[in-house]
Design a protein around this motif. Structure first.
Motif, short mmCIF file in Angstrom:
data_model
loop_
_atom_site.label_atom_id
_atom_site.label_comp_id
_atom_site.label_asym_id
_atom_site.label_seq_id
_atom_site.Cartn_x
_atom_site.Cartn_y
_atom_site.Cartn_z
N PHE A 63 1.34 -7.64 -9.87
CA PHE A 63 1.75 -8.68 -8.92
C PHE A 63 0.56 -9.35 -8.25
N ASN A 64 -0.64 -9.02 -8.73
CA ASN A 64 -1.86 -9.64 -8.20
C ASN A 64 -1.92 -9.51 -6.68
N SER A 65 -1.72 -8.27 -6.21
CA SER A 65 -1.69 -8.02 -4.77
C SER A 65 -2.58 -6.83 -4.44
N SER A 66 -2.76 -6.60 -3.16
CA SER A 66 -3.45 -5.39 -2.71
C SER A 66 -2.46 -4.22 -2.73
N HIS A 67 -2.95 -3.04 -2.37
CA HIS A 67 -2.08 -1.87 -2.34
C HIS A 67 -1.15 -1.88 -1.13
N VAL A 68 -1.48 -2.64 -0.10
CA VAL A 68 -0.69 -2.61 1.14
C VAL A 68 0.75 -3.08 0.91
N PRO A 69 1.00 -4.25 0.31
CA PRO A 69 2.40 -4.64 0.07
C PRO A 69 3.11 -3.72 -0.93
N VAL A 70 2.36 -3.11 -1.84
CA VAL A 70 2.99 -2.17 -2.78
C VAL A 70 3.52 -0.97 -2.02
#
Length: 211
Positions: A41-48
């Motif tokens: 999702f091309n995101s950091s670990h925080v939203p995951v």
């Protein structure tokens, strides 16, 4: 603005993973790796991590010590727990909702019933079945209870798909739904609640064999 963007990313991740779990694409016990999902999702670990918390609240994933986050099991114990929680909480919601039901609410419930009866695929049935149960309890004006029920409804949808994969599915009318609506129209609220509890508990009998 950043907070809004993070919320959107969390929702996108949670919704995508929930859909895979409910449909059976992700099987019970499958590991969910933060780094893999963050890359997807091309995101950091925080939203995951936040998405994982939401999925855990919806009874779709579990956090296992030293093993990380995994898709929640679908064993006899899990089915029994979901059925009993739904039977208890949804009946509480209906008891508070029923006296508030207007003709508009009853028409919405009947429309969901008709659409469920006319469903030609398991996907259509699952969507309309969920709409029927949501319409029953929406007027209860208990937002925390409704939020809990939303999570349990998703867990129940997963059971519906699992049952369809195991035993097959064919279009059919839902007599239980019809009887619940009849009782509500007659303002026989106790009977409607008893019918609802019995109806929900059938998922425990039908989805998995007794242990």
């Amino acid at each position: 603005m950043i907070a809004d963007e993070n919320t959107t990313v969390v929702a996108r991740i949670a919704d995508s993973i929930a859909e895979r779990i409910i449909s059976g694409t992700l099987q019970p016990g499958a590991p969910l790796r933060q780094d893999h999902i963050a890359r997807e999702f091309n995101s950091s670990h925080v939203p995951v991590r936040e998405a994982f918390r939401q999925l855990q609240a919806q009874h779709l994933v579990v956090a296992v010590p030293r093993r990380g986050v995994r898709v929640a099991p679908l064993d006899t114990h899990a089915v029994k727990e979901i059925a009993e929680m739904r039977a208890a909480l949804e009946v509480v919601a209906l008891r508070n909702s029923a006296p508030r039901l207007t003709s508009v609410h009853l028409a919405r419930i009947e429309l969901a019933l008709i659409e469920s009866d006319n469903a030609q695929t398991i996907e259509e049935f699952e969507r309309t079945n969920r709409a029927f149960h949501q319409a029953l309890v929406m007027p209860c004006a208990m937002p925390r209870l409704l939020a809990s029920l939303d999570g349990l409804q998703l867990a129940n949808s997963r059971l519906v798909f699992a049952m369809a994969r195991t035993a097959g599915w064919r279009p059919r009318s839902n007599q239980d739904h019809r009887l619940i609506l009849q009782a509500l129209r007659a303002r026989n609220f106790d009977h409607a609640c008893n019918l609802l509890a019995r109806h929900i508990q059938t998922i425990e009998r039908l989805t998995l064999p007794a242990s």
